[in-house]
Enzyme design. Sequence first.
Site, short mmCIF file in Angstrom:
data_model
loop_
_atom_site.label_atom_id
_atom_site.label_comp_id
_atom_site.label_asym_id
_atom_site.label_seq_id
_atom_site.Cartn_x
_atom_site.Cartn_y
_atom_site.Cartn_z
N HIS A 213 18.85 24.65 73.14
CA HIS A 213 18.15 23.67 73.96
C HIS A 213 16.64 23.83 73.76
CE1 HIS A 213 21.59 22.92 77.09
NE2 HIS A 213 21.98 22.73 75.83
N GLU B 215 14.27 24.35 75.88
CA GLU B 215 13.67 25.47 76.62
C GLU B 215 13.89 26.79 75.89
OE1 GLU B 215 15.21 22.42 79.66
OE2 GLU B 215 15.88 23.27 77.76
#
Length: 181
Positions: free
Chosen positions: A100, A102
């Site tokens: 992802h 992040e």
Amino acid sequence: SDKVLGENGRAHVLDVDMLNETPPLGVTISKPQTIGGMKVYWVGFDRDMLTLRAWMDKAFALAANCPVSETAYSVGAIGLDADGQQIAKGWSRASGPKNHAEEELLKNLPKGTKLHTVICTLEPCNKRSSKKTGCAERLIKAGVKRVIIGVREPDHFVEQDGVSALQDAGVEVIRLPGYEP
């Protein structure tokens, strides 16, 4: 001795039709006042909100780098230090098909730097089908103080509530409206 301020400290003529539209988030336009036979509008700018929107626009541009996936969203994320300076960035699947934005951002964080704010196009996940730890938990462990999101995650893949997970840990969460489309 009232001063009328506008562009470069001078009064500025605006297109009247523009005043009938909803101003962008971070801009306010007053009701008209008549001064010297002219309608005068006061325009205010929320510098912090305009700055956050500029960062969000950059995060959305990062999301355009994501390899296409039918089972995951394309997300961009930018990390800022306490002074509001960019210290890291990431986008979904940049270095792995299940990563992802992040995670990518945290991988790119220089050693010894403190992450204060994360600008993320989509709400950080708190549950994942592909990995054990959600991004909200990763950001909390990294010590983030504030997360700015553009869109809440729809429940298409996994039911999410990353916002509550972040807030329960004392992280300030701000959702900027207008990015849903």
